[in-house]
Design an enzyme around this catalytic site. Structure first.
Site, PDB file in Angstrom:
ATOM      1  N   LYS A  21     -10.461  12.577   7.998  1.00 18.49           N
ATOM      2  CA  LYS A  21      -9.940  12.267   9.331  1.00 18.49           C
ATOM      3  C   LYS A  21      -9.936  13.524  10.193  1.00 18.49           C
ATOM      4  CE  LYS A  21      -6.647   8.613   8.020  1.00 18.49           C
ATOM      5  NZ  LYS A  21      -7.181   7.522   8.840  1.00 18.49           N
ATOM      6  N   LYS A  74       0.863  -1.189   0.000  1.00 18.20           N
ATOM      7  CA  LYS A  74       0.000   0.000   0.000  1.00 18.20           C
ATOM      8  C   LYS A  74       0.896   1.234   0.000  1.00 18.20           C
ATOM      9  CE  LYS A  74      -3.130   2.584   3.104  1.00 18.20           C
ATOM     10  NZ  LYS A  74      -4.017   2.546   4.299  1.00 18.20           N
ATOM     11  N   ARG A  97      -7.409  -0.802   1.279  1.00 25.83           N
ATOM     12  CA  ARG A  97      -7.918  -2.067   0.737  1.00 25.83           C
ATOM     13  C   ARG A  97      -8.387  -1.893  -0.708  1.00 25.83           C
ATOM     14  NH1 ARG A  97     -12.232  -2.337   5.515  1.00 25.83           N
ATOM     15  NH2 ARG A  97     -10.559  -1.114   6.446  1.00 25.83           N
TER      16      ARG A  97
HETATM   17  N1  BES Z   1      -4.253   4.546   6.967  1.00 31.09           N
HETATM   18  C1  BES Z   1      -5.338   4.201   7.776  1.00 31.09           C
HETATM   19  C2  BES Z   1      -5.003   3.224   8.879  1.00 31.09           C
HETATM   20  C3  BES Z   1      -4.032   3.671   9.935  1.00 31.09           C
HETATM   21  C4  BES Z   1      -4.487   4.043  11.185  1.00 31.09           C
HETATM   22  C5  BES Z   1      -2.677   3.643   9.703  1.00 31.09           C
HETATM   23  C6  BES Z   1      -3.593   4.409  12.157  1.00 31.09           C
HETATM   24  C7  BES Z   1      -1.806   4.025  10.688  1.00 31.09           C
HETATM   25  C8  BES Z   1      -2.257   4.395  11.914  1.00 31.09           C
HETATM   26  C9  BES Z   1      -6.445   3.588   6.938  1.00 31.09           C
HETATM   27  O1  BES Z   1      -6.525   3.995   5.634  1.00 31.09           O
HETATM   28  C10 BES Z   1      -7.732   3.953   7.595  1.00 31.09           C
HETATM   29  O2  BES Z   1      -8.004   5.104   7.704  1.00 31.09           O
HETATM   30  N2  BES Z   1      -8.498   2.962   8.011  1.00 31.09           N
HETATM   31  C11 BES Z   1      -9.709   3.182   8.668  1.00 31.09           C
HETATM   32  C12 BES Z   1     -10.695   2.142   8.193  1.00 31.09           C
HETATM   33  C13 BES Z   1     -12.101   2.386   8.638  1.00 31.09           C
HETATM   34  C14 BES Z   1     -12.657   3.614   7.945  1.00 31.09           C
HETATM   35  C15 BES Z   1     -12.922   1.170   8.311  1.00 31.09           C
HETATM   36  C16 BES Z   1      -9.499   3.052  10.165  1.00 31.09           C
HETATM   37  O3  BES Z   1      -8.715   2.196  10.577  1.00 31.09           O
HETATM   38  O4  BES Z   1     -10.080   3.822  10.909  1.00 31.09           O
HETATM   39 ZN    ZN Z   2      -4.716   4.659   4.817  1.00 28.94          ZN
HETATM   40 ZN    ZN Z   3      -7.642   5.772   5.366  1.00 33.55          ZN
END
Ligand code: BES
Ligand code: ZN
Ligand code: ZN
Length: 518
Positions: A298, A286, A372
């Site tokens: 975010k 990724k 994903r």
């Molecule tokens: N890049 C983030 C995941 C992440 C979180 C990486 C903390 C490093 C530290 C990923 O793209 C993300 O935002 N995932 C979401 C998924 C959710 C919306 C289902 C998450 O984990 O909140």
């Molecule tokens: Zn991400």
């Molecule tokens: Zn994300």
């Protein structure tokens, strides 16, 4: 950092900083503990309960006898004791580094100790470190040499790239000192591997450290291509046109929101000596160079950290670098799906349906679940390119961080044999991964009403697993390992052996996984 390997006795060795390890040999009442060290080098007075130096060189033992007997140093892990002008030795300084309980002495502990020594030297402007390989019953010197070099590289890295008054405090020369009686060939080979792995891990860390404005998908592609050129790997970097031509609708859904074009990096390692009908391993990473969350944006607090959302991709580029030098007899394809996840008038939206390259219809519930999306097409493409075994790495979910904290990364597998290969790899790399399940019941959570699957489980529960289940949709029956490194790709604080910042996690494990197929 330059490195060298010497087979010499310590007394006459000139050194700026001679580093010797010590264990805490105090007897444990725990009857499960392993045996105490079989020797107490050069000093019969050292009764159990005092630190025991891990060298058979008697001059070192006598040089710091008063200090060791003082009771001020107990050889706990990462503990240090410095002596200037140690008597009988030619070295200017002697640094004793503790590695904890004798019964628990392990390669990760040696790796860490080398990092501690380097990070001890750096701020003190000591530019040369001579690390004495520990001699200990049951410890393989070659393995120790490799661990020491890896640890030294890990310790040498600092993330202060853009400080205008940056003073490069890198160690100039790291010398591994092996006992004269050691098996030279084996130690030399392991030492060389350690250099390759350590340098490649730091290569990855340097990429991960780059801010989003300085490492766009295009620049990430250029950096990968430059590495490949240097190492003799073939490399193609595609962008929007090819992604559309390949009908990578999931990857494009994420990429479309940014003014920065995406990059699809394809690196190939094709050795002549790999069996024609042998496995083809694909490493898929990724490479989100910045993750704002997109329209499902975010919170501002901590968003700056999302520059490291390409750590999985960077791990694959670093791993390909190491593979090019280690030359295992197995074909490897490295794929990085790189984009910027932005909110904009062109961005994908919650409720959108994207058609992945495989033909599956994905309902987007949350644009922040973008990793994903890009990996879905990367994994499918890898299979189309002939991959027989897949491994992916991604900073995929916050849920994985909730589950495992910042110590272990998550590992998922749909195939026991691949997983066994990976477990063996972990023994060599010393990295920490904890297996989480891949089971059909979790799939129900990502079934879509309007399309085939949706990009989140809808609830926060089991978020790391539902993300893995989503990826599984795109690997079909191909043996596959998924690494969720969200919690460990960035060190939240300085440790005695590693700086705060990018960790370079997974590079060593992925390389060992690859080598296990050669
Ligand atoms: N890049 C983030 C995941 C992440 C979180 C990486 C903390 C490093 C530290 C990923 O793209 C993300 O935002 N995932 C979401 C998924 C959710 C919306 C289902 C998450 O984990 O909140
Ligand atoms: Zn991400
Ligand atoms: Zn994300």
């Amino acid at each position: 950092m330059k490195t060298e390997l010497k087979f010499e006795s310590l007394q006459a060795l000139p050194a700026e900083l001679l580093v010797v390890l010590a264990v805490d040999a105090s007897t444990s009442k725990d009857k499960n503990a392993a045996a105490e060290p079989a020797f107490h080098p050069g000093d019969e007075d050292l009764s159990l309960g005092t630190p025991v130096l891990l060298t058979k060189d008697a001059t070192v033992a006598s040089a710091d006898k008063p200090a060791l007997k003082s009771g001020e140093f107990s050889a706990t892990t990462c503990e240090t004791l410095l002596l200037h002008a140690p008597p009988e030795l030619k070295a200017k300084r002697l640094l004793i580094v503790g590695v904890g309980k004798a019964a628990k002495l392990s390669l990760p502990e040696i790796r860490k100790a080398a990092g501690v020594a380097v990070r001890f030297a750096k701020p003190r402007k000591i530019r040369q470190v001579s690390f004495v390989l520990p001699e200990y019953d049951g410890l393989n010197l070659a393995d120790a040499a490799r661990a020491a070099v890896e640890g030294a590289f890990v310790g040498d890295f600092d993330p202060d790239t853009y400080k205008s008054d940056r003073k490069d405090r890198s160690i100039e020369l790291f010398t591994v000192v092996a006992p004269t009686g050691a098996n030279k060939k084996a130690v030399e080979a392991a030492f060389r591997e350690g250099v390759i792995l350590g340098e490649s891990q730091n290569f990855t860390r340097a990429l991960v450290n780059e801010p989003g404005n300085r490492l766009t998908p295009t620049i990430l592609g250029e950096r990968a291509a430059a590495m490949c050129k240097e190492q003799g790997l073939s490399c193609e970097v595609y962008s929007t046109e090819k992604i559309k031509e390949l009908k990578m609708g999931a990857f494009w859904a994420v990429a479309q929101g940014s003014d920065e074009p995406p990059a699809l990096v394809v690196m190939r390692y094709e050795p002549n000596d790999a069996p024609k009908d042998g496995p083809v391993l694909a490493l898929v990473g990724k490479g989100i160079t910045f993750d704002t969350g997109g329209i499902s944006i975010k919170p501002a607090d901590g968003m700056e950290k999302m520059k490291y959302d390409m750590a999985g991709g960077a791990a694959m580029i670093g791993a390909m670098r190491a593979i090019a030098q280690l030359k295992p007899k197995v074909r490897v394809i490295g794929i990085v799906c790189s984009a910027e996840n932005m909110p904009s008038g062109k961005a994908y939206k919650p409720g959108d349906v994207a058609i992945a390259m495989s033909g599956k219809a994905i309902e987007v519930l949350n644009t922040d679940a973008e990793g994903r999306m890009v990996l879905a097409d990367g994994l499918h493409y890898a299979r189309q390119l002939g991959a027989t075994h897949l491994i992916d790495a991604a900073t995929l979910t916050g849920a994985c961080v909730v589950a495992l904290g910042m110590v272990n990364a998550g590992v998922f597998a749909n195939d026991e044999d691949s997983y066994e290969h990976f477990q063996k790899a972990l023994k060599l790399s010393g990295e920490r991964f904890w297996r989480l399940p891949v089971e059909d019941e979790y799939r129900e959570m990502i079934v879509s009403e309007i399309g085939d699957i949706r990009n989140t489980g809808g609830s926060r529960y089991g978020g790391a697993i539902t993300a893995a289940m989503f990826l599984k949709e795109f690997v079909d029956e191909t043996p596959w390992i998924h690494l969720d490194i969200a919690g460990v790709a960035w060190m939240e604080e300085n440790k005695p052996w590693i700086a705060k910042g990018p960790s370079g996690v997974a590079v060593r494990s992925i390389v060992e996984w690859v080598r296990s197929y050669a």
